[in-house]
Enzyme design. Sequence first.
Site, PDB file in Angstrom:
ATOM      1  N   HIS A   1       8.923   3.338   9.390  1.00  0.00           N
ATOM      2  CA  HIS A   1       8.218   1.940  10.371  1.00  0.00           C
ATOM      3  C   HIS A   1       7.200   2.362  10.883  1.00  0.00           C
ATOM      4  O   HIS A   1       6.876   3.849  11.113  1.00  0.00           O
ATOM      5  CB  HIS A   1       9.624   1.362  11.198  1.00  0.00           C
ATOM      6  CG  HIS A   1       9.301   1.168  12.196  1.00  0.00           C
ATOM      7  ND1 HIS A   1       9.337  -0.805  12.001  1.00  0.00           N
ATOM      8  CD2 HIS A   1       9.454   1.627  13.591  1.00  0.00           C
ATOM      9  CE1 HIS A   1       9.547  -0.454  13.590  1.00  0.00           C
ATOM     10  NE2 HIS A   1       8.998  -0.153  14.260  1.00  0.00           N
TER      11      HIS A   1
ATOM     12  N   ILE B   1      16.626  -8.797   5.941  1.00  0.00           N
ATOM     13  CA  ILE B   1      17.292  -7.926   7.025  1.00  0.00           C
ATOM     14  C   ILE B   1      18.187  -7.495   5.477  1.00  0.00           C
ATOM     15  O   ILE B   1      18.818  -8.404   5.107  1.00  0.00           O
ATOM     16  CB  ILE B   1      17.843  -8.223   8.773  1.00  0.00           C
ATOM     17  CG1 ILE B   1      17.266  -8.288   9.081  1.00  0.00           C
ATOM     18  CG2 ILE B   1      19.406  -7.678   8.341  1.00  0.00           C
ATOM     19  CD1 ILE B   1      16.994  -9.332  10.121  1.00  0.00           C
ATOM     20  N   LEU B   2      18.620  -5.986   5.903  1.00  0.00           N
ATOM     21  CA  LEU B   2      19.912  -6.202   4.403  1.00  0.00           C
ATOM     22  C   LEU B   2      21.367  -6.132   5.342  1.00  0.00           C
ATOM     23  O   LEU B   2      21.470  -5.911   6.116  1.00  0.00           O
ATOM     24  CB  LEU B   2      20.378  -4.234   4.673  1.00  0.00           C
ATOM     25  CG  LEU B   2      18.488  -4.029   3.076  1.00  0.00           C
ATOM     26  CD1 LEU B   2      18.543  -2.005   3.647  1.00  0.00           C
ATOM     27  CD2 LEU B   2      18.511  -4.786   2.230  1.00  0.00           C
TER      28      LEU B   2
ATOM     29  N   SER C   1       0.427  -1.800  -0.218  1.00  0.00           N
ATOM     30  CA  SER C   1      -0.442   0.396   0.330  1.00  0.00           C
ATOM     31  C   SER C   1       0.830   1.510  -0.049  1.00  0.00           C
ATOM     32  O   SER C   1       0.535   2.632  -0.478  1.00  0.00           O
ATOM     33  CB  SER C   1      -0.838  -0.238   1.541  1.00  0.00           C
ATOM     34  OG  SER C   1      -0.589   0.266   2.184  1.00  0.00           O
TER      35      SER C   1
ATOM     36  N   ASP D   1      15.609  -0.941  11.971  1.00  0.00           N
ATOM     37  CA  ASP D   1      14.474   0.020  13.082  1.00  0.00           C
ATOM     38  C   ASP D   1      15.802   1.401  13.238  1.00  0.00           C
ATOM     39  O   ASP D   1      15.674   1.797  14.211  1.00  0.00           O
ATOM     40  CB  ASP D   1      13.888  -0.080  13.212  1.00  0.00           C
ATOM     41  CG  ASP D   1      12.502  -1.420  12.220  1.00  0.00           C
ATOM     42  OD1 ASP D   1      12.526  -0.793  11.438  1.00  0.00           O
ATOM     43  OD2 ASP D   1      12.225  -1.659  13.446  1.00  0.00           O
TER      44      ASP D   1
HETATM   45  C1  GRF Z   1       3.968  -0.305   7.137  1.00  0.00           C
HETATM   46  O1  GRF Z   1       3.257  -0.620   7.751  1.00  0.00           O
HETATM   47  C2  GRF Z   1       5.210   0.054   6.800  1.00  0.00           C
HETATM   48  O2  GRF Z   1       5.733   0.748   8.279  1.00  0.00           O
HETATM   49  C3  GRF Z   1       6.078  -1.177   7.625  1.00  0.00           C
HETATM   50  O3  GRF Z   1       5.874  -2.558   6.843  1.00  0.00           O
HETATM   51  C4  GRF Z   1       4.027  -2.235   6.554  1.00  0.00           C
HETATM   52  C5  GRF Z   1       4.397  -2.031   4.595  1.00  0.00           C
HETATM   53  O4  GRF Z   1       2.366  -1.912   4.531  1.00  0.00           O
HETATM   54  N1  GRF Z   1       7.272  -1.462   7.212  1.00  0.00           N
HETATM   55  P1  GRF Z   1       2.218  -2.133   2.557  1.00  0.00           P
HETATM   56  O5  GRF Z   1       3.333  -3.049   2.260  1.00  0.00           O
HETATM   57  O6  GRF Z   1       3.063  -0.853   2.372  1.00  0.00           O
HETATM   58  O7  GRF Z   1       1.052  -2.248   3.008  1.00  0.00           O
END
Ligand code: GRF
Length: 219
Positions: free
Chosen positions: A106, A89-90, A14, A148
């Site tokens: 995040h 993880i990168l 999304s 993070d």
């Molecule tokens: C989001 O909540 C983002 O903050 C986290 O993973 C989720 C990804 O959601 N890192 P989407 O795939 O972009 O819908």
Amino acid sequence: MPFKVVILISGRGSNLKSLIAKAKNYQITAVISNNSVAPGLQYATEAKIEGLGFCPGNASSLAVHKQAIYQAINKKSPDLIVLAGFMQILEKAFVEQHQGKIVNIHPSLLPEFKGLDTHKKALQLYHRSGKKKSLHGCTVHFVDFKIDNGPIIAQSVCMIKPSDTEALLADKVLQLEHRLFPWVVNEIAAQNICYKSGKIVFNKQIPGQAEKLGFLVYQ
Ligand code: GRF
């Protein structure tokens, strides 16, 4: 010369959808997933952006799988690598190679609640604190060697309400993410937000602009 962005996803996509819809100063040259059946890849297809899904089962090891992904990214010579729900993880060497050129979103107000289950943790703290710890939200940051972690670029905040469930809160934060992330990427592309020697430098118009939009930036 367009500012070239490669977006990495693992699932729903999304944030990718909103990064595609709100691209003003950047061009998305590829969407890459560590999961070949990530539903989010459909947004790349719809927007006629190259979408590459890497099936972990096709690689002889996780290391080989990761190297295939890194090669695909490097082939695009991106100006910015955007982690939009990328759940792998990168490797340190990759982060080192692209220092100051990788951003992540995040779903918490970092440094609070790193890792998974951020909405659950925020709700638990809210109830434990007698509803005093009621701020939650999302963070966009440059990526460093820890999970993070790394210099915080901007945050967007919401209030937790007594009626909030984990799902309601997740949805509320996701709406914030969809506004915050494209704004940050557009401003990085316009060079109004820059990474210099581990620090973030904001163009002087950025704090005012962020305030108008309801985002937090730290100088
Ligand atoms: C989001 O909540 C983002 O903050 C986290 O993973 C989720 C990804 O959601 N890192 P989407 O795939 O972009 O819908």
